[in-house]
Design a protein around this motif. Structure first.
Motif, mmCIF file in Angstrom:
data_model
loop_
_atom_site.group_PDB
_atom_site.id
_atom_site.type_symbol
_atom_site.label_atom_id
_atom_site.label_comp_id
_atom_site.label_asym_id
_atom_site.label_seq_id
_atom_site.Cartn_x
_atom_site.Cartn_y
_atom_site.Cartn_z
ATOM 1 N N ILE A 192 22.440 95.004 146.455
ATOM 2 C CA ILE A 192 23.787 95.573 146.530
ATOM 3 C C ILE A 192 23.976 96.647 145.453
ATOM 4 N N SER A 193 23.405 96.417 144.260
ATOM 5 C CA SER A 193 23.608 97.380 143.170
ATOM 6 C C SER A 193 22.956 98.719 143.502
ATOM 7 N N GLY A 194 21.735 98.671 144.036
ATOM 8 C CA GLY A 194 21.024 99.904 144.365
ATOM 9 C C GLY A 194 21.607 100.596 145.589
ATOM 10 N N PHE A 215 13.862 102.822 146.203
ATOM 11 C CA PHE A 215 12.609 102.078 146.306
ATOM 12 C C PHE A 215 12.888 100.576 146.233
ATOM 13 N N ASP A 216 12.164 99.794 147.036
ATOM 14 C CA ASP A 216 12.204 98.342 146.831
ATOM 15 C C ASP A 216 10.806 97.767 146.970
ATOM 16 N N GLN A 217 10.535 96.753 146.151
ATOM 17 C CA GLN A 217 9.197 96.142 146.187
ATOM 18 C C GLN A 217 9.021 95.290 147.447
ATOM 19 N N ALA A 249 18.670 88.688 145.950
ATOM 20 C CA ALA A 249 19.892 87.940 145.613
ATOM 21 C C ALA A 249 21.084 88.363 146.463
ATOM 22 N N SER A 250 21.165 89.640 146.757
ATOM 23 C CA SER A 250 22.353 90.143 147.457
ATOM 24 C C SER A 250 22.439 89.599 148.878
ATOM 25 N N TRP A 251 21.311 89.280 149.453
ATOM 26 C CA TRP A 251 21.310 88.615 150.767
ATOM 27 C C TRP A 251 21.654 87.133 150.588
ATOM 28 N N GLY A 272 29.127 85.771 148.787
ATOM 29 C CA GLY A 272 30.048 86.835 149.183
ATOM 30 C C GLY A 272 31.505 86.581 148.831
ATOM 31 N N ILE A 273 31.774 85.625 147.932
ATOM 32 C CA ILE A 273 33.166 85.432 147.498
ATOM 33 C C ILE A 273 33.566 86.680 146.707
ATOM 34 N N LEU A 274 34.697 87.275 147.060
ATOM 35 C CA LEU A 274 35.080 88.541 146.435
ATOM 36 C C LEU A 274 35.941 88.339 145.198
ATOM 37 N N PRO A 330 6.711 98.863 145.457
ATOM 38 C CA PRO A 330 7.102 98.526 144.086
ATOM 39 C C PRO A 330 6.949 99.712 143.141
ATOM 40 N N VAL A 331 7.908 99.892 142.265
ATOM 41 C CA VAL A 331 7.796 100.923 141.243
ATOM 42 C C VAL A 331 7.046 100.311 140.066
ATOM 43 N N LYS A 332 5.974 101.009 139.643
ATOM 44 C CA LYS A 332 5.120 100.471 138.578
ATOM 45 C C LYS A 332 5.637 100.892 137.204
ATOM 46 N N HIS A 337 24.274 91.463 136.886
ATOM 47 C CA HIS A 337 25.592 91.023 137.391
ATOM 48 C C HIS A 337 25.710 89.504 137.541
ATOM 49 N N PHE A 338 24.673 88.791 137.275
ATOM 50 C CA PHE A 338 24.640 87.327 137.310
ATOM 51 C C PHE A 338 25.306 86.732 138.561
ATOM 52 N N ARG A 339 26.399 85.991 138.419
ATOM 53 C CA ARG A 339 26.993 85.281 139.563
ATOM 54 C C ARG A 339 27.966 86.138 140.366
ATOM 55 N N LEU A 348 28.154 90.623 143.920
ATOM 56 C CA LEU A 348 28.722 91.103 145.180
ATOM 57 C C LEU A 348 30.154 91.570 144.949
ATOM 58 N N CYS A 349 30.949 90.747 144.255
ATOM 59 C CA CYS A 349 32.343 91.191 144.036
ATOM 60 C C CYS A 349 32.413 92.376 143.082
ATOM 61 N N MET A 350 31.461 92.496 142.161
ATOM 62 C CA MET A 350 31.480 93.651 141.242
ATOM 63 C C MET A 350 30.693 94.834 141.802
HETATM 64 C C1 LIG Z 1 23.120 81.382 145.697
HETATM 65 C C2 LIG Z 1 23.855 82.585 145.207
HETATM 66 C C3 LIG Z 1 25.223 82.703 145.458
HETATM 67 C C4 LIG Z 1 25.926 83.830 145.029
HETATM 68 N N1 LIG Z 1 27.234 83.979 145.381
HETATM 69 C C5 LIG Z 1 27.925 85.089 145.000
HETATM 70 C C6 LIG Z 1 29.261 85.281 145.405
HETATM 71 O O1 LIG Z 1 29.825 84.465 146.146
HETATM 72 N N2 LIG Z 1 29.921 86.394 144.966
HETATM 73 C C7 LIG Z 1 29.312 87.318 144.167
HETATM 74 O O2 LIG Z 1 29.958 88.288 143.793
HETATM 75 N N3 LIG Z 1 28.027 87.168 143.791
HETATM 76 C C8 LIG Z 1 27.317 86.091 144.190
HETATM 77 N N4 LIG Z 1 26.019 85.911 143.798
HETATM 78 C C9 LIG Z 1 25.433 86.868 142.842
HETATM 79 C C10 LIG Z 1 24.953 88.132 143.544
HETATM 80 O O3 LIG Z 1 24.258 87.801 144.706
HETATM 81 C C11 LIG Z 1 24.075 88.943 142.588
HETATM 82 O O4 LIG Z 1 24.727 89.146 141.360
HETATM 83 C C12 LIG Z 1 23.767 90.305 143.197
HETATM 84 O O5 LIG Z 1 23.261 90.146 144.498
HETATM 85 C C13 LIG Z 1 22.787 91.089 142.355
HETATM 86 O O6 LIG Z 1 22.511 92.274 143.068
HETATM 87 P P1 LIG Z 1 21.354 93.227 142.631
HETATM 88 O O7 LIG Z 1 21.314 94.359 143.602
HETATM 89 O O8 LIG Z 1 21.518 93.567 141.196
HETATM 90 O O9 LIG Z 1 20.024 92.328 142.750
HETATM 91 P P2 LIG Z 1 19.113 91.996 144.026
HETATM 92 O O10 LIG Z 1 19.915 91.822 145.247
HETATM 93 O O11 LIG Z 1 18.228 90.882 143.618
HETATM 94 O O12 LIG Z 1 18.299 93.328 144.227
HETATM 95 C C14 LIG Z 1 17.328 93.748 143.298
HETATM 96 C C15 LIG Z 1 16.229 94.448 144.095
HETATM 97 O O13 LIG Z 1 15.342 95.100 143.210
HETATM 98 C C16 LIG Z 1 14.056 95.036 143.774
HETATM 99 N N5 LIG Z 1 13.079 95.312 142.715
HETATM 100 C C17 LIG Z 1 12.882 94.613 141.571
HETATM 101 N N6 LIG Z 1 11.898 95.172 140.842
HETATM 102 C C18 LIG Z 1 11.455 96.243 141.539
HETATM 103 C C19 LIG Z 1 10.428 97.210 141.332
HETATM 104 N N7 LIG Z 1 9.639 97.202 140.234
HETATM 105 N N8 LIG Z 1 10.211 98.161 142.263
HETATM 106 C C20 LIG Z 1 10.983 98.209 143.392
HETATM 107 N N9 LIG Z 1 11.945 97.295 143.644
HETATM 108 C C21 LIG Z 1 12.194 96.343 142.735
HETATM 109 C C22 LIG Z 1 13.995 93.609 144.338
HETATM 110 O O14 LIG Z 1 12.988 93.487 145.322
HETATM 111 C C23 LIG Z 1 15.395 93.456 144.905
HETATM 112 O O15 LIG Z 1 15.465 93.787 146.271
HETATM 113 C C24 LIG Z 1 25.265 84.827 144.263
HETATM 114 C C25 LIG Z 1 23.890 84.730 144.040
HETATM 115 C C26 LIG Z 1 23.190 83.619 144.505
HETATM 116 C C27 LIG Z 1 21.709 83.556 144.281
#
Ligand SMILES: Cc1cc2nc3c(=O)[nH]c(=O)nc-3n(C[C@H](O)[C@H](O)[C@H](O)COP(=O)(O)OP(=O)(O)OC[C@H]3O[C@@H](n4cnc5c(N)ncnc54)[C@H](O)[C@@H]3O)c2cc1C
Length: 373
Positions: A10-12, A29-31, A38-40, A44-46, A173-175, A329-331, A334-336
Motif C-alpha cells: 500500500i505504501s509503494g 519494483f517488488d521482490q 502485509a497490505s494484502w 482494512g480497519i480505517l 528484487p532490488v539489490k 507503519h506497523f499495525r 492501511l488507514c495511514m
Molecule cells: C494480520 C494483519 C492485520 C492488519 N490489519 C490492519 C488494519 O485493519 N488496518 C490497518 O491500517 N493496518 C492493518 N495492518 C497493517 C498493514 O497491513 C501494514 O502496516 C501495511 O500493509 C504496510 O504496508 P507496506 O506497503 O509498508 O508493506 P507491505 O505491504 O509489506 O509491502 C512491502 C513490499 O515491499 C516489497 N519489498 C521488500 N523488499 C524489497 C526489495 N528489496 N526489492 C523489491 N521489493 C521489496 C515486499 O515484497 C512487499 O510487497 C495489518 C497487518 C496484518 C499483518
C-alpha cells in the motif's frame, strides 16, 4: 521528474499513484508480485484500534484514510471496474476498561471518526443482534469503516499498470542503491540491471532494515507476524465490526468476515499454526457465538512493519540526497496509507503539506558506524 519506488504494498502503490498523478514518471519494483505482502494480509480497519493507545502522529495521519480512499475509489472505479468497498459498519468495543477512556478521548479530540457512545444491552441488541449475552454493554463508534484491502491493491495495480507514466517490475528484487558522492542516482536489481532515477523511495515494509548497511543508518523496523482467519456468512449478516481484547471481526459486504489477529515475532515466516488459529477463533466466538455455524474458508498470516511507537518514517532520509522513506507503519499502514503517500508526494515535490512533517521525519533514524557493503 523520474522516481524509483522499492516495494509495491500500500505504501509503494499509493506513493506511485500520488506521484504519477502529479506528472512524475515512476518505476515500481517488488521482490514478489505487487500487493501480496502485509497490505494484502491486513484487515482494512480505517482507524487505529483503540486510538487512545496510539501516538497522536498515528491518529493524525489515519484521519485522512477514509476520505482520501473515497476520493480515489470514485476516480479509479470507472477505469478499473474494481470497487474497493469502503464499508460503513461502525464498530463495537467490549473491553470494559476502555469505556471511560474511549468516551473521554472522543469528547476531548472531537475527531469525526472517533465519536462514540456507551450502549446498554437493549441498544446493543438493536445495533447488532448477534452479540453474546456475556456482553451487557459496549462503546459504539458509528463512523468507523473498513476497506476491502485486497481489492484496494488490485484497483491500484490495475490503474497504475495502464498509466502511461508508470512501469511495473514484479518479482524483481532490488539489490542495492546506486550512490555517488552522498547522492542516490538509482537502483540495481538482483539480476544486475541498473535503473537511474531523480529520486528513490523506500517502501519495503517489514523488509526495510535491509537498507541499513548500505546507507549506514540504523533502521528499527522488523516483521511482526499477524494471523487471520476468514468466515463466510450470508451477505451483510453481521452488521458491525466487533473488538474485544485486541481481537476483531470485520464484516465485508458479501458476508465474508475477517477475524484476527495475533502478534508474534517469527522472523519472516508467514506460516499459520493451529494454536494461534484456535485463540483467534475462541476470541471471535466469544463475541459472536453464532459464527460457529458458518465455514472458515481461509487462514493466513502477514508481516507488519513494526517501528518504535508505530510512527512511520516519511520524508527525506538523512545524509543522502534524493533518498526518501515511507515505511514502518506497523499495525496501521492501511488507514495511514493514503495520508502517508500524500505527505510523501508533497515533500518530494516541495508542496504545502497536509500535516506537520517533522514528527514523521526519518531524521529520527540514528547514524551508525555499520560496515559498508
Ligand atoms: C494480520 C494483519 C492485520 C492488519 N490489519 C490492519 C488494519 O485493519 N488496518 C490497518 O491500517 N493496518 C492493518 N495492518 C497493517 C498493514 O497491513 C501494514 O502496516 C501495511 O500493509 C504496510 O504496508 P507496506 O506497503 O509498508 O508493506 P507491505 O505491504 O509489506 O509491502 C512491502 C513490499 O515491499 C516489497 N519489498 C521488500 N523488499 C524489497 C526489495 N528489496 N526489492 C523489491 N521489493 C521489496 C515486499 O515484497 C512487499 O510487497 C495489518 C497487518 C496484518 C499483518
Amino acid at each position: 521528474m523520474h522516481i524509483a519506488i522499492i516495494g509495491a504494498g500500500i505504501s509503494g502503490l499509493m506513493s506511485a499513484l500520488e506521484l504519477a498523478e502529479q506528472g512524475c514518471s515512476v518505476d515500481i519494483f517488488d521482490q514478489q508480485l505487487a500487493g501480496q505482502a502485509a497490505s494484502w494480509a491486513g484487515g482494512g480497519i480505517l482507524s487505529p484500534m483503540y486510538p487512545w493507545r496510539y501516538a497522536p502522529e498515528v491518529n493524525q495521519l489515519a484521519q485522512y484514510g477514509k476520505p482520501l480512499y473515497q476520493t480515489w475509489n470514485e476516480k479509479l472505479l470507472p477505469i478499473t471496474g474494481i470497487d474497493f468497498q469502503i464499508h460503513d459498519t461502525g464498530m463495537l468495543i467490549f473491553d470494559k476498561e476502555d469505556f471511560e477512556i474511549g468516551l473521554n478521548y472522543a469528547s476531548r479530540y472531537q475527531e469525526p471518526m472517533q465519536q462514540c457512545e456507551l450502549l446498554n444491552r437493549p441498544k446493543l441488541e438493536n445495533i447488532n443482534p448477534y452479540i453474546s449475552q456475556k456482553f451487557q454493554q459496549a462503546i459504539y463508534f458509528p463512523q468507523l469503516s473498513n476497506v476491502r484491502n485486497p481489492r484496494l491493491l488490485q484497483s491500484l495495480i490495475c490503474y497504475l499498470k495502464q498509466h502511461p507514466a508508470v512501469r511495473f517490475f514484479d518479482q524483481c528484487p532490488v539489490k542495492k542503491l546506486i550512490i555517488q558522492n552522498k547522492k542516490v542516482l538509482g537502483i540495481e536489481t538482483e539480476d544486475g540491471r541498473k535503473f537511474s532515477a531523480d529520486h528513490v523511495v523506500i517502501t519495503s515494509g517489514a523488509w526495510s532494515q535491509k537498507w541499513q548497511q548500505q546507507i549506514q543508518c540504523h533502521i528499527p523496523v522488523h516483521p511482526v507476524q499477524g494471523q487471520m482467519l476468514l468466515f463466510k456468512t450470508p451477505e451483510n449478516w453481521l452488521p458491525t465490526m466487533c473488538m474485544n481484547r485486541v481481537m476483531y471481526l470485520i464484516p465485508r459486504q458479501d458476508g465474508h468476515i475477517v477475524c484476527g489477529s495475533s502478534m508474534a515475532d517469527t522472523g519472516f515466516s508467514t506460516a499459520v499454526d493451529e494454536h494461534t488459529q484456535q485463540d483467534i477463533l475462541s476470541a471471535c466466538l466469544e463475541m459472536v457465538p453464532e459464527l460457529a455455524q458458518f465455514p472458515i474458508v481461509k487462514r493466513w498470516a502477514g508481516l507488519r512493519p513494526s517501528s518504535p511507537q508505530g510512527i512511520p518514517y516519511i520524508g527525506a532520509m538523512p545524509e543522502l540526497e534524493n533518498l526518501w522513506a515511507n515505511f514502518g507503519h506497523f499495525r496501521n499502514g492501511l488507514c495511514m496509507g493514503s495520508g502517508s503517500a500524500r505527505l510523501l508526494r508533497q515533500l518530494i515535490l516541495g508542496q504545502e503539506t497536509l500535516v506537520d512533517p517533522n514528527a514523521y521525519s526519518p531524521s529520527r533514524l540514528k547514524q551508525q558506524n555499520l560496515i559498508s557493503c
